[in-house]
Design an enzyme around this catalytic site. Structure first.
Site, PDB file in Angstrom:
ATOM      1  N   HIS A  56       0.846  -1.201   0.000  1.00 22.99           N
ATOM      2  CA  HIS A  56       0.000   0.000   0.000  1.00 22.99           C
ATOM      3  C   HIS A  56       0.878   1.248   0.000  1.00 22.99           C
ATOM      4  CE1 HIS A  56      -3.955   1.875   0.548  1.00 22.99           C
ATOM      5  NE2 HIS A  56      -3.297   2.811   1.219  1.00 22.99           N
ATOM      6  N   CYS A  72      -7.728   4.763  -2.300  1.00 22.98           N
ATOM      7  CA  CYS A  72      -6.723   4.242  -1.365  1.00 22.98           C
ATOM      8  C   CYS A  72      -7.285   3.873   0.001  1.00 22.98           C
ATOM      9  CB  CYS A  72      -5.615   5.269  -1.186  1.00 22.98           C
ATOM     10  SG  CYS A  72      -4.865   5.783  -2.728  1.00 22.98           S
ATOM     11  N   GLU A  97       3.991   8.638  -0.938  1.00 21.48           N
ATOM     12  CA  GLU A  97       2.866   9.546  -1.207  1.00 21.48           C
ATOM     13  C   GLU A  97       2.925  10.094  -2.631  1.00 21.48           C
ATOM     14  OE1 GLU A  97       0.127  11.132   0.955  1.00 21.48           O
ATOM     15  OE2 GLU A  97      -0.256  11.239  -1.189  1.00 21.48           O
ATOM     16  N   GLY A  98       1.755  10.112  -3.250  1.00 15.22           N
ATOM     17  CA  GLY A  98       1.696  10.740  -4.576  1.00 15.22           C
ATOM     18  C   GLY A  98       2.392   9.955  -5.661  1.00 15.22           C
ATOM     19  N   ARG A  99       2.333   8.661  -5.550  1.00 15.55           N
ATOM     20  CA  ARG A  99       3.065   7.776  -6.482  1.00 15.55           C
ATOM     21  C   ARG A  99       4.538   8.198  -6.531  1.00 15.55           C
ATOM     22  NH1 ARG A  99      -1.476   8.382 -10.021  1.00 15.55           N
ATOM     23  NH2 ARG A  99      -0.260   9.627 -11.498  1.00 15.55           N
ATOM     24  N   ASP A 131       4.640   7.575 -12.794  1.00 14.57           N
ATOM     25  CA  ASP A 131       4.740   6.829 -11.527  1.00 14.57           C
ATOM     26  C   ASP A 131       6.207   6.776 -11.139  1.00 14.57           C
ATOM     27  OD1 ASP A 131       3.061   3.792 -10.334  1.00 14.57           O
ATOM     28  OD2 ASP A 131       4.590   5.070  -9.387  1.00 14.57           O
ATOM     29  N   ARG A 133       7.467   5.485  -8.271  1.00 17.17           N
ATOM     30  CA  ARG A 133       7.700   4.554  -7.164  1.00 17.17           C
ATOM     31  C   ARG A 133       8.699   3.449  -7.533  1.00 17.17           C
ATOM     32  NH1 ARG A 133       1.522   3.121  -5.928  1.00 17.17           N
ATOM     33  NH2 ARG A 133       1.476   3.350  -8.177  1.00 17.17           N
TER      34      ARG A 133
HETATM   35  N1  LIG Z   1       0.771  11.978  -8.336  1.00 14.92           N
HETATM   36  C1  LIG Z   1      -0.452  11.527  -8.025  1.00 14.92           C
HETATM   37  N2  LIG Z   1      -0.546  10.536  -7.090  1.00 14.92           N
HETATM   38  C2  LIG Z   1      -1.788  10.083  -6.796  1.00 14.92           C
HETATM   39  C3  LIG Z   1      -2.973  10.595  -7.373  1.00 14.92           C
HETATM   40  N3  LIG Z   1      -4.035   9.945  -6.824  1.00 14.92           N
HETATM   41  C4  LIG Z   1      -3.518   9.037  -5.946  1.00 14.92           C
HETATM   42  N4  LIG Z   1      -2.178   9.132  -5.940  1.00 14.92           N
HETATM   43  C5  LIG Z   1      -1.197   8.353  -5.194  1.00 14.92           C
HETATM   44  O1  LIG Z   1      -1.184   7.053  -5.772  1.00 14.92           O
HETATM   45  C6  LIG Z   1      -0.752   6.120  -4.811  1.00 14.92           C
HETATM   46  C7  LIG Z   1      -1.765   4.967  -4.826  1.00 14.92           C
HETATM   47  O2  LIG Z   1      -1.650   4.422  -6.101  1.00 14.92           O
HETATM   48  P1  LIG Z   1      -2.935   3.883  -6.907  1.00 14.92           P
HETATM   49  O3  LIG Z   1      -2.689   4.131  -8.332  1.00 14.92           O
HETATM   50  O4  LIG Z   1      -4.167   4.410  -6.264  1.00 14.92           O
HETATM   51  O5  LIG Z   1      -2.947   2.404  -6.666  1.00 14.92           O
HETATM   52  P2  LIG Z   1      -1.709   1.489  -6.791  1.00 14.92           P
HETATM   53  O6  LIG Z   1      -1.176   1.470  -5.418  1.00 14.92           O
HETATM   54  O7  LIG Z   1      -0.757   1.880  -7.851  1.00 14.92           O
HETATM   55  O8  LIG Z   1      -2.352   0.131  -7.226  1.00 14.92           O
HETATM   56  P3  LIG Z   1      -3.256  -0.820  -6.322  1.00 14.92           P
HETATM   57  O9  LIG Z   1      -2.298  -1.719  -5.641  1.00 14.92           O
HETATM   58  O10 LIG Z   1      -4.159  -1.513  -7.306  1.00 14.92           O
HETATM   59  O11 LIG Z   1      -4.017   0.065  -5.362  1.00 14.92           O
HETATM   60  C8  LIG Z   1      -0.691   6.875  -3.490  1.00 14.92           C
HETATM   61  O12 LIG Z   1       0.662   7.206  -3.239  1.00 14.92           O
HETATM   62  C9  LIG Z   1      -1.505   8.114  -3.753  1.00 14.92           C
HETATM   63  O13 LIG Z   1      -1.065   9.236  -2.971  1.00 14.92           O
HETATM   64  C10 LIG Z   1      -2.825  11.643  -8.347  1.00 14.92           C
HETATM   65  O14 LIG Z   1      -3.797  12.130  -8.943  1.00 14.92           O
HETATM   66  N5  LIG Z   1      -1.556  12.052  -8.640  1.00 14.92           N
HETATM   67 ZN   LIG Z   2      -5.177   7.899  -2.691  1.00 20.16          ZN
END
Ligand SMILES: Nc1nc2c(ncn2[C@@H]2O[C@H](COP(=O)(O)OP(=O)(O)OP(=O)(O)O)[C@@H](O)[C@H]2O)c(=O)[nH]1
Ligand SMILES: [Zn+2]
Length: 206
Positions: A56, A72, A97-99, A131, A133
């Site tokens: 997460h 999330c 945070e924030g991808r 992304d 990350r």
């Molecule tokens: N830069 C950016 N980050 C975002 C945005 N919305 C959510 N996030 C971030 O995206 C991350 C969560 O990623 P998600 O794409 O929701 O899901 P994921 O973790 O990649 O995939 P799952 O495992 O399926 O949930 C967190 O760090 C959030 O803060 C956005 O519009 N822009």
């Molecule tokens: Zn989120």
């Protein structure tokens, strides 16, 4: 030169009673940057067992401020419920945070999305990749918890690929498509169209 995953160090663990059940929280720190990540473990397992896990990424707005702008918070809650229902499992809570662009930059990206950009366009407009990350810390965290084989709760194929690159045996992927709202449907559609996320089409139906 230490490998990227060797930069992470386990520091301490403690009981963490929660509204979902009694977990143990394990703290890890990245030596160079001081970035802290935690793992929540529940129950016990043997090295040969398949353990349900959730990777997460930190989302203050969704995880702590009840935002419906993303999924999330819903996913965090559901993942912990899944783990307790299963009797054992691990949630890796990564400070990404924030991808990976941080909270203030995410707010800047949200502002651009309020003007009509999508979540990928907004990141790129700010000079970031869609992304940012990386997942190398998962290896140190899962090794410490003796987790070798996982059932991964995610819709994000990049997480599955990242674990496989770390020689973690991803036996299965379990969708976690909870928390689709009118406020995040377009965000989720963009993730399926541009970031390869696997959402069943019916849940995004118009
Ligand atoms: N830069 C950016 N980050 C975002 C945005 N919305 C959510 N996030 C971030 O995206 C991350 C969560 O990623 P998600 O794409 O929701 O899901 P994921 O973790 O990649 O995939 P799952 O495992 O399926 O949930 C967190 O760090 C959030 O803060 C956005 O519009 N822009
Ligand atoms: Zn989120």
């Amino acid at each position: 030169m230490t490998s990227k995953s060797q930069q992470y160090r386990f520091v301490s663990a403690a009981k963490l009673p929660t509204r979902k059940g009694e977990f143990t929280i394990h703290g890890f720190v990245e030596e160079n940057s001081g970035v802290e990540h935690v793992a929540l473990s529940y129950g016990t397992w043997q090295p040969e067992d398949v353990v349900p896990i959730r990777i997460h990424s930190e989302c203050l707005t969704g995880d702590a401020l009840f935002s419906t702008r993303c999924d999330c918070g819903f996913q965090l809650e559901r993942a912990m419920e899944n783990i307790v229902e299963n009797g054992c499992g691990v949630l890796l809570y990564l400070r990404q945070e924030g991808r990976g662009i941080g909270l203030i930059n995410k707010i800047r990206a949200y502002h651009l999305q309020d003007q009509g950009m999508d979540t990928v366009e907004a990141n790129e407009h700010l000079g970031f990749d869609a992304d940012m990350r990386t997942y190398e810390m998962c290896k140190v965290m899962l090794d410490k918890l003796n987790v070798k084989n996982v059932e991964l709760m995610t819709n994000n194929p990049r997480k599955t690929a990242a674990l496989k690159d770390l020689d973690i045996n991803v036996v299965a992927r379990k969708p976690i498509d909870h928390g689709i709202t009118k406020d995040n449907k377009n965000y989720i559609k963009t993730k399926t169209e541009k970031l390869g996320h696997a959402f069943d089409p019916h849940i995004l139906g118009d």
